[in-house]
Motif scaffolding. Structure first.
Motif, short mmCIF file in Angstrom:
data_model
loop_
_atom_site.label_atom_id
_atom_site.label_comp_id
_atom_site.label_asym_id
_atom_site.label_seq_id
_atom_site.Cartn_x
_atom_site.Cartn_y
_atom_site.Cartn_z
N LEU A 727 -17.83 -0.39 7.42
CA LEU A 727 -18.44 -1.31 6.92
C LEU A 727 -17.70 -2.60 7.38
CD1 LEU A 727 -19.10 -0.41 3.13
CD2 LEU A 727 -20.89 -0.87 4.88
N GLU A 728 -16.21 -2.55 7.11
CA GLU A 728 -15.47 -4.15 7.50
C GLU A 728 -15.29 -4.31 9.01
OE1 GLU A 728 -11.63 -3.61 5.51
OE2 GLU A 728 -12.47 -4.73 3.71
N SER A 729 -15.58 -3.00 9.87
CA SER A 729 -15.25 -3.10 11.15
C SER A 729 -16.95 -3.58 11.72
CB SER A 729 -14.96 -1.88 11.57
OG SER A 729 -15.80 -0.81 11.74
N GLY A 730 -17.80 -3.69 10.96
CA GLY A 730 -19.20 -3.74 11.43
C GLY A 730 -19.67 -2.69 12.24
N MET A 731 -19.10 -1.45 12.38
CA MET A 731 -19.57 -0.14 13.01
C MET A 731 -20.79 0.31 12.32
SD MET A 731 -16.17 0.94 14.54
CE MET A 731 -16.89 2.62 15.26
N LEU A 732 -20.85 0.09 10.98
CA LEU A 732 -22.05 0.74 10.34
C LEU A 732 -23.56 0.46 10.86
CD1 LEU A 732 -22.77 2.50 7.77
CD2 LEU A 732 -23.08 0.47 6.59
N ILE A 852 -18.16 -0.02 -1.57
CA ILE A 852 -18.86 0.65 -0.63
C ILE A 852 -20.34 0.31 -1.05
CG2 ILE A 852 -19.39 2.93 0.26
CD1 ILE A 852 -16.42 3.31 0.15
N CYS A 853 -21.02 0.49 -2.15
CA CYS A 853 -21.96 0.45 -2.54
C CYS A 853 -22.79 -0.97 -2.25
CB CYS A 853 -22.26 0.52 -3.82
SG CYS A 853 -22.05 2.29 -4.51
N LYS A 854 -21.61 -2.00 -2.43
CA LYS A 854 -22.13 -3.34 -2.33
C LYS A 854 -22.28 -3.73 -0.93
CE LYS A 854 -20.61 -8.22 -2.71
NZ LYS A 854 -19.73 -9.10 -3.23
N ALA A 859 -26.15 -4.55 3.44
CA ALA A 859 -26.54 -4.21 4.75
C ALA A 859 -27.94 -4.12 4.88
CB ALA A 859 -25.98 -3.11 5.58
N HIS A 860 -28.80 -3.62 3.74
CA HIS A 860 -30.24 -3.26 3.60
C HIS A 860 -31.08 -4.55 3.30
CE1 HIS A 860 -29.00 0.78 3.78
NE2 HIS A 860 -30.36 1.18 3.86
N GLY A 861 -30.21 -5.68 3.11
CA GLY A 861 -30.77 -6.76 2.56
C GLY A 861 -31.17 -6.93 0.93
#
Length: 944
Positions: A727-732, A852-854, A859-861
């Motif tokens: 999540l923090e690296s933007g790779m999700l 992680i939930c947040k 990420a789903h808006g």
């Protein structure tokens, strides 16, 4: 100048050196001899001592004492085709002895040296932590310069600021009787034969020597008095201490002001008081010429060097402005000069001195008479300021204008308008000349007008004479009008010019401060500063700041063509200004051979950088007002740079604190959440490896289930860490597909079935909910994490509730428990990394689950937040956006790419998941009974 040697000398030193001054009444009393004797004694004591510069004047006894002392060789400088030796300041700094001998403190260095004066070299040595022995004659003291000139008739050009002696660690008076000194002169022990004879006639007369000797003795006695007073104060000894005094000296562009400044300095020193040097910008006393401005700047600089606070006032009445400031600042002593003007001049213009004396009311006024003749060395008379040079063009313009109006008056006179009206027409060119060009051209226009009016219009015509005496009165009035209007317009023009200059300076400072006030990036600030300064002084400006290694680097410039080159010499000067925090370069007395002026960006925390200014006109020097404006610019720039750098340091400190917090949290999590399951696994496996007869089949199965449960716990822990990193690296990357929220809740409940086995679980799903386009596996992970959080922070037998429904254009899922409520101020913080609530239960975990939930939901808006339930416990609310074109059922594999079987062997039929591990079955997309017997019918929940 050697750049390498200069840069090598800029290493910071640990303490300030001490200055010892061998003070004498005149040359030849034995100052150098006494200094060398003291140096020989220090050398015998084992002190690290070197000779920086000693002038023996070929005296045999002095040269004998000099032998045996280690010395730093002088360097050679070329000046006007000749080589001159000078003290090698860089070599001394590099050698860094404990004590250095520097003879002749008042010496003027050869052009091309780093400093213009030797006392500045000594100041740099002291700042580097080197003790200095030096010599000085009393006539070279700045505040005694006028007295020495008055007593001896000789103007001493080389002077030393009083601060050098005031800050000296020790002053040793070297004194011999006048007769012995004269005898030494006659014997050629002071000067060579020709010079000695001239000195005996001009300077070394018995009366002069006695006067100089008295000055030296008095100065030394005053220093002893101050030391005694300091001792008495430190030890609480009662005594008559001087009350608060304040001295004010009135200065102008006149060279006579230098004498007033020195007098004020001596008076303030005797009273141990503060003192002000005040200049009033009165309209008729404005220094309009460049020479006058330079003279005023020199006087202000002299006052500042001697320790005064300089003040500039504006007003029409000089006396009123001075007295008002004196009363406001509680001035007790006023020093003012009395120029030698005629009585008629004072009757016409008024006497500032007389008015101040009459209205002083309790303030002592010291009037210093002006000089009666010019000094032989070229001292000018006591005019208030140099006269403005004569320019012929305005006078020619006034003459031409008057001739044009004469033609106009002749045309109107033929029309019969009368001589009175013709006379009024002649006033117009006089007024215009006064407003446009000043008093001189206005008087010229008036004289030409009188002549033409008399010649062409006054009977008898075409002759310079008149029969009616009333015209004489008209002529006088005409001239007076020209004088008064010219004088008033000239004052007004000068006031406008001065006001415009001050307005421009204030506007420039305000504009710069407004531009850089809210800027948090360093580059725009430096660009604004350099651009504004370049516009103000008409030159090129560079901003040089140190990098992380402390090396100065160019950060901003207004010179895109590269005319301002920072070569080795220029960079060395900039480095010197940065290291010492002082102005250096062109137009100063430090490294004046540079092409640019370098101003340090000083703050309370040190020097932040350097501004370099190179004027477009190489021969032009900055005026005092421009220097002050540049210093104000540099102050603003220094504050802005300091603010931004401090903000960056604060951010770095915050990141460091967060990193430390992360390290501690990870360490604690790894030490607890990995070690505990590993210990359980190791214990269970060790039991399984023992003899089979020890454990029954049921016990062995329990051990295997424990191993599986702890392994899943470790897997979940590691997955949380990996998910957070993604999540923090933007790779999700989201794999969005049409999903049924009932399926997701059912599968999540089944994956936490073992933990839910002893809990009442209620699931309430609104019938007919539309599908949501989301990443099935990630949303399932969100529900699992929320359920896991509810289980950890609620009582073992309390109820867990899951509900889902539609709210406007969003799908909302709520997961609630009946555990401890969250403090209101922490409701938003529960989604921060590694944040964990205090709980009476021993709760395991890393504090990453809700973070992680947040990340997944955002990420789903969507949104996720926590609220305290009115019935007790906490509710986690998840909101996902719905699409208008959502299908009515989950598309089959061929229709829309339904999600494949998730981990654990979950199968799909017609888009609906089949039974997951544990026996959960589905009919028509509705979850069947999970472990424990909970069943669903048409989406309506049942109870476990």
């Amino acid at each position: 100048m050697d750049p390498d040697a200069l840069l090598a000398s800029l290493e910071p030193k640990e303490e300030h050196g001490k200055l010892t001054v061998f003070l004498g009444a005149a040359a030849g009393v034995g100052k150098t001899y006494a200094m060398l004797e003291a140096a020989q004694e220090r050398l015998k004591e084992g002190l690290d001592l070197v000779v920086g510069w000693v002038e023996t004047h070929k005296r045999l006894e002095t040269e004998a004492l000099l032998s045996g002392l280690p010395a730093v060789s002088p360097r050679s400088l070329s000046y006007r085709g000749k080589e001159f030796p000078e003290m090698d300041l860089d070599a001394i700094l590099k050698r860094h002895p404990a004590v250095v001998l520097v003879d002749e403190l008042a010496h003027t260095n050869i052009p091309g040296s780093r400093h213009a004066r030797r006392f500045q070299d000594v100041e740099e040595l002291l700042a580097a932590g080197i003790n200095v022995y030096t010599t000085l004659n009393i006539q070279h003291l700045e505040t005694l310069n006028d007295i020495v000139a008055q007593v001896t008739g000789v103007k001493v050009r080389e002077t030393v600021p009083d601060r050098m002696l005031e800050n000296a660690f020790q002053i040793q008076l070297v004194d011999i009787p006048p007769e012995e000194l004269l005898q030494r002169l006659k014997e050629g022990k002071v000067y060579v034969a020709g010079q000695a004879e001239f000195a005996l006639r001009k300077f070394f007369r018995p009366g002069n020597i006695n006067a100089l000797r008295e000055m030296a003795l008095r100065y030394t006695a005053k220093r002893v008095d101050r030391q005694v007073e300091k001792y008495m104060r430190l030890h609480g000894i009662a005594g008559p201490w001087p009350t608060g005094e304040r001295v004010m000296v009135c200065i102008s562009a006149s060279p006579f002001s230098a004498q007033l400044i020195r007098t004020a300095r001596r008076l303030a020193e005797g009273l141990q008081s503060e003192w002000l040097a005040v200049n009033v910008d009165a309209p008729r006393r404005f220094p309009v010429s460049e020479e006058a401005k330079d003279s005023l700047s020199r006087n202000k600089r002299l006052a500042e060097e001697l320790g005064a606070e300089t003040v500039t006032l504006s007003g029409n009445d000089v006396a009123d402005e001075l007295l008002e400031l004196a009363r406001t600042r509680n001035v007790s002593q006023i020093i003012i000069g009395k120029p030698l003007r005629s009585r008629w001049w004072e009757l016409l213009h008024g006497s500032v001195v007389d008015k101040i004396i009459r209205q002083s009311h309790g303030i002592s006024v010291h009037v210093i008479p002006g000089q009666t003749k010019q000094e032989k060395e070229g001292t000018r008379t006591t005019a208030p300021f140099p006269r403005e040079p004569f320019t012929a063009m305005p006078h020619l313009g006034a003459i031409l204008l008057m001739l044009l109006f004469t033609v106009l008056a002749g045309l109107l006179a033929t029309a019969g308008i009368g001589l009175v009206n013709v006379d009024m027409i002649y006033v117009l060119p006089v007024l215009f000349s006064a407003v446009r060009w000043g008093t001189g051209p206005a008087v010229t226009a008036a004289v030409v007008g009188l002549l033409t009016f008399d010649f062409f219009f006054v009977p008898p015509s075409f002759r310079f004479m008149f029969h009616d005496p009333r015209y004489l009165f008209s002529f006088v009035i005409f001239l007076l009008v020209a004088l008064f209007t010219g004088s008033l317009s000239g004052r007004l023009r000068l006031q406008i010019t001065s006001s415009r200059q001050r307005e421009n300076r204030t506007a420039a400072l305000y504009a710069l401060s407004r531009e850089i006030a809210a800027v948090s990036d360093l580059s725009p600030v430096l660009e604004s500063v350099t651009r504004k300064i370049a516009e103000t002084v008409q030159g090129q400006v560079v901003a040089i700041l140190p990098d992380k290694g402390g090396q100065l680097q160019l950060q901003a410039t207004t010179d895109p063509q590269g005319k301002f080159l920072l070569g080795e010499n220029e960079r060395a000067v900039a480095t010197w200004a940065f290291e010492h925090g002082e102005i250096a370069g062109r137009g100063t007395e430090t490294l004046d051979g540079a092409d640019a002026l370098y101003l340090p960006l000083r703050t309370e925390k040190g020097v932040r950088g350097v501004l370099g200014i190179r004027l477009d006109s190489p021969d032009k020097l900055l005026q005092a007002e421009q220097r002050r404006l540049l210093e104000a610019f540099a102050g603003l720039a220094a504050l802005a740079v300091s603010r931004i750098q401090l903000a960056e340091q604060a951010r770095d400190a915050q990141l460091l604190a967060e990193s430390e917090q992360l390290r501690i949290a990870l360490f604690n999590s790894l030490s607890h959440d990995l070690r505990t399951p590993l210990a359980s696994i190791i214990g269970s496996v060790s039991g399984l490896l023992e003899d089979e007869s020890v454990y029954s089949e049921k016990a062995r199965r329990d051990l295997l289930q424990a191993v599986q449960q702890e392994a899943r716990r470790m897997n979940r822990f590691l997955n949380n860490l990996l998910d957070m990193a993604r999540l923090e690296s933007g790779m999700l990357k989201l794999n969005r597909e049409w999903c049924d929220i009932q399926d997701i809740i059912g599968v999540a409940a089944s994956h936490t079935g073992e933990s839910l086995a002893s809990r009442p679980l209620k699931i309430d799903i609104e019938p007919g909910l539309p599908l949501v386009k989301a990443d099935y596996v990630l949303i399932e992970q969100v529900v699992i994490n929320c359920l896991d959080n509810a289980l950890k922070y609620s009582q073992p037998a309390s109820e867990i509730r899951i509900s889902a429904g539609r709210r406007a254009e969003n799908l909302e899922v709520e997961i609630s428990d009946r555990g401890t409520q969250i403090p209101p101020e922490d409701l938003d913080r529960v989604f921060d990394k590694f944040y964990r609530l205090h709980s009476p239960r021993q709760v395991s975990g890393t504090g990453l689950g809700l973070a992680i939930c947040k990340g997944i939901i955002e990420a789903h808006g969507g949104t996720i937040h926590a609220v305290n339930s009115p019935d007790g416990g906490v509710v986690i609310k998840i909101s996902l956006p719905l699409s208008k074109d959502a299908p009515e059922h989950v598309p089959a594999a061929g229709e829309g790419g339904a999600p494949g079987p998730p981990p654990g062997g979950l199968g799909y039929e017609g888009g609906a998941p089949g039974p997951p591990p544990g026996g959960l079955g589905y009919e028509g997309g509705a979850p069947g009974p999970p472990p424990g017997g909970l069943g669903y019918e048409g989406g309506v929940h049942g109870d476990r």
